[in-house]
Design a protein around this motif. Structure first.
Motif, PDB file in Angstrom:
ATOM      1  N   ARG A   7      -4.579  13.633  -1.259  1.00 25.34           N
ATOM      2  CA  ARG A   7      -5.429  13.254  -0.124  1.00 25.34           C
ATOM      3  C   ARG A   7      -6.116  11.918  -0.398  1.00 25.34           C
ATOM      4  O   ARG A   7      -6.191  11.067   0.492  1.00 25.34           O
ATOM      5  N   MET A   8      -6.585  11.740  -1.621  1.00 31.11           N
ATOM      6  CA  MET A   8      -7.237  10.483  -1.967  1.00 31.11           C
ATOM      7  C   MET A   8      -6.253   9.318  -1.855  1.00 31.11           C
ATOM      8  O   MET A   8      -6.582   8.244  -1.335  1.00 31.11           O
ATOM      9  N   CYS A   9      -5.009   9.511  -2.326  1.00 27.52           N
ATOM     10  CA  CYS A   9      -3.995   8.459  -2.256  1.00 27.52           C
ATOM     11  C   CYS A   9      -3.712   8.050  -0.817  1.00 27.52           C
ATOM     12  O   CYS A   9      -3.690   6.862  -0.478  1.00 27.52           O
ATOM     13  N   ILE A  10      -3.488   9.056   0.031  1.00 28.24           N
ATOM     14  CA  ILE A  10      -3.074   8.755   1.403  1.00 28.24           C
ATOM     15  C   ILE A  10      -4.242   8.200   2.217  1.00 28.24           C
ATOM     16  O   ILE A  10      -4.061   7.313   3.052  1.00 28.24           O
ATOM     17  N   GLU A  11      -5.453   8.695   1.968  1.00 23.41           N
ATOM     18  CA  GLU A  11      -6.626   8.109   2.631  1.00 23.41           C
ATOM     19  C   GLU A  11      -6.789   6.646   2.234  1.00 23.41           C
ATOM     20  O   GLU A  11      -7.110   5.786   3.064  1.00 23.41           O
ATOM     21  N   GLY A  12      -6.555   6.345   0.948  1.00 22.18           N
ATOM     22  CA  GLY A  12      -6.626   4.962   0.483  1.00 22.18           C
ATOM     23  C   GLY A  12      -5.599   4.095   1.182  1.00 22.18           C
ATOM     24  O   GLY A  12      -5.877   2.936   1.539  1.00 22.18           O
ATOM     25  N   ALA A  52       0.829  -1.205   0.000  1.00 20.22           N
ATOM     26  CA  ALA A  52       0.000   0.000   0.000  1.00 20.22           C
ATOM     27  C   ALA A  52       0.864   1.256   0.000  1.00 20.22           C
ATOM     28  O   ALA A  52       0.583   2.225  -0.719  1.00 20.22           O
ATOM     29  N   ILE A  53       1.929   1.254   0.801  1.00 19.70           N
ATOM     30  CA  ILE A  53       2.830   2.414   0.866  1.00 19.70           C
ATOM     31  C   ILE A  53       3.563   2.595  -0.459  1.00 19.70           C
ATOM     32  O   ILE A  53       3.680   3.716  -0.978  1.00 19.70           O
ATOM     33  N   GLN A  54       4.058   1.499  -1.014  1.00 15.66           N
ATOM     34  CA  GLN A  54       4.771   1.573  -2.292  1.00 15.66           C
ATOM     35  C   GLN A  54       3.851   2.089  -3.405  1.00 15.66           C
ATOM     36  O   GLN A  54       4.250   2.940  -4.216  1.00 15.66           O
ATOM     37  N   GLU A  55       2.635   1.598  -3.443  1.00 25.60           N
ATOM     38  CA  GLU A  55       1.702   2.025  -4.489  1.00 25.60           C
ATOM     39  C   GLU A  55       1.279   3.476  -4.291  1.00 25.60           C
ATOM     40  O   GLU A  55       1.088   4.220  -5.266  1.00 25.60           O
ATOM     41  N   THR A  56       1.142   3.899  -3.029  1.00 24.30           N
ATOM     42  CA  THR A  56       0.806   5.304  -2.754  1.00 24.30           C
ATOM     43  C   THR A  56       1.914   6.222  -3.246  1.00 24.30           C
ATOM     44  O   THR A  56       1.660   7.267  -3.854  1.00 24.30           O
ATOM     45  N   THR A  57       3.157   5.833  -2.999  1.00 24.31           N
ATOM     46  CA  THR A  57       4.293   6.627  -3.478  1.00 24.31           C
ATOM     47  C   THR A  57       4.263   6.742  -5.000  1.00 24.31           C
ATOM     48  O   THR A  57       4.459   7.837  -5.559  1.00 24.31           O
ATOM     49  N   VAL A 107      -1.506  11.786  -8.882  1.00 23.08           N
ATOM     50  CA  VAL A 107      -2.859  11.462  -8.433  1.00 23.08           C
ATOM     51  C   VAL A 107      -3.148  12.313  -7.200  1.00 23.08           C
ATOM     52  O   VAL A 107      -2.247  12.684  -6.454  1.00 23.08           O
ATOM     53  N   ASN A 108      -4.441  12.653  -6.969  1.00 25.16           N
ATOM     54  CA  ASN A 108      -4.832  13.500  -5.842  1.00 25.16           C
ATOM     55  C   ASN A 108      -4.211  12.983  -4.550  1.00 25.16           C
ATOM     56  O   ASN A 108      -4.466  11.842  -4.134  1.00 25.16           O
TER      57      ASN A 108
END
Length: 386
Positions: free
Chosen positions: A360-365, A345-350, A357-358
């Motif tokens: 806030r949406m990324c980090i909330e996900g 999840a952390i790798q994909e968020t980065t 990508v937005n």
């Protein structure tokens, strides 16, 4: 007379450069590749001293004592220039890439004979971050290099895999256990963005992380800090001596890092609204400083990586050794599959943040994909009620 190299732990790279000078076959362009703070700039300045040193005994160069060596060490030498995407050594507005104007300025200087040394030396940081025009302009100089000019390019990484072991050592890996952990993490190396045409005109030295024991030895010799702090800083450095020295020189650095890890741990044990509040805070920071958020995500990644090695029964591989109690508590609450999912999840968020990508949406996900952990306080309350 013994040569005085400031580079530590990269003995094979040092030998390669020393032999090239002693044989009279010094390449006009070098590329030093390796992770940040691993020692690329130190080696580049050593090479600048090597080619300009005036010691009579060539095997004793760089001597570290002659006027040329002293002036390069003190950033006073007229023939040694550092160019980066942040501007030249004279200071300029931060850029996102090395510009063609910077390379053209370099071209104008490169045609001039050295002012006080044998060689003009141009050290180019962030060499994977050229604009297309800048790369083409540099390529032209590398194809027709001016006499008495040495180019040294510094880059984070240039290719996925390499068979060249000439410039360093493999990082801390007792009994090869990290190989199995790496497989669990599905680590994938990144590829740098240097043009193949530039690469083909450079001699490449890859600087790998040095042994943790070497980092510990240097920290003990330079700083009056506790053995536990030396061990933690050395492990956190992942074999990057420059990073370790920078942290050890700041008495409050580990404390600040600990505060950030505490916030991460509190977020993981908090309710969903607390997780979203953290995501909102991080997204707001991202609009001002992307690097700060990427650094925060690396803290998350390192913390979960430690949870994984602890859960696999390898406490000795953990780098955040001051958090072992919390890491053990978390490891007992999660399955290995949950930990690996958190890491992914952390790798994909980065990756999504890098793709704009937005935030806030990324980090909330990412928050939604984290395992819900029990806080130590809730464990204590349960024990009291029994």
């Amino acid at each position: 007379m013994t040569a005085h190299w400031q580079t530590i732990g990269h003995d094979k790279a040092v030998s390669t450069l020393a032999r090239s000078v002693q044989s009279g076959r010094m390449a006009h362009a070098w590329l030093f590749a390796g992770p940040p703070h691993v020692g690329k700039m130190t080696l580049a300045l050593d090479l600048a001293r090597l080619v300009n040193c005036t010691a009579d005994y060539i095997a004793g160069r760089p001597c570290g004592e002659c006027r040329q060596c002293h002036r390069i060490t003190n950033s006073l030498h007229a023939d040694v220039r550092i160019i980066s995407q942040g501007g030249s050594s004279s200071g300029a507005t931060r850029r996102t890439a090395i510009s063609v104007e910077q390379i053209r300025e370099l071209q104008r200087e490169a045609v001039l004979k050295p002012y006080e040394g044998r060689y003009r030396v141009f050290i180019i940081e962030d060499a994977e971050n050229f604009t297309q025009e800048a790369a083409n302009a540099l390529l032209k100089m590398l194809e027709e290099p001016p006499e008495y000019v040495l180019f040294i390019l510094l880059a984070s990484e240039v290719r996925e895999n390499t068979a060249d072991e000439s410039a360093g050592y493999i990082t801390y890996s007792p009994e090869r256990e990290q190989d199995r952990i790496a497989a669990l993490l599905e680590a994938v190396p990144q590829v740098g963005g240097i043009l193949p045409t530039i690469l083909s005109r450079c001699q490449v030295l890859e600087l790998r992380p040095i042994p943790i024991s070497t980092v510990q030895k240097e920290l003990r010799s330079r700083f009056d800090i506790s053995p536990d702090d030396i061990t933690e800083v050395a492990r956190l450095s992942a074999g990057r001596l420059g990073w370790a020295l920078e942290i050890a020189a700041d008495p409050k650095a580990l404390s600040r890092r600990g505060d950030r890890l505490t916030e991460i741990e509190n977020t993981l044990t908090g309710a969903l609204d607390e997780k979203f509040a953290y995501a909102e805070k991080l997204a707001a920071i991202f609009s001002r400083s992307r690097l700060s958020v990427y650094d925060e995500l690396q803290l998350w990644l390192g913390w979960w990586r430690d949870v994984l090695v602890v859960r696999e029964g390898n406490d000795g591989l953990a780098v955040n050794i001051s958090r072992l109690d919390t890491l053990n508590t978390t490891a007992n609450q999660c399955t290995s599959a949950q930990v690996v999912e958190a890491i992914h999840a952390i790798q994909e968020t980065t990756s999504m943040l890098e793709s704009n990508v937005n935030p806030r949406m990324c980090i909330e996900g990412m928050m939604l994909r984290m395992p819900q952990l029990e806080s130590p306080q809730s464990d204590a309350r349960i024990g009291d009620s029994e």
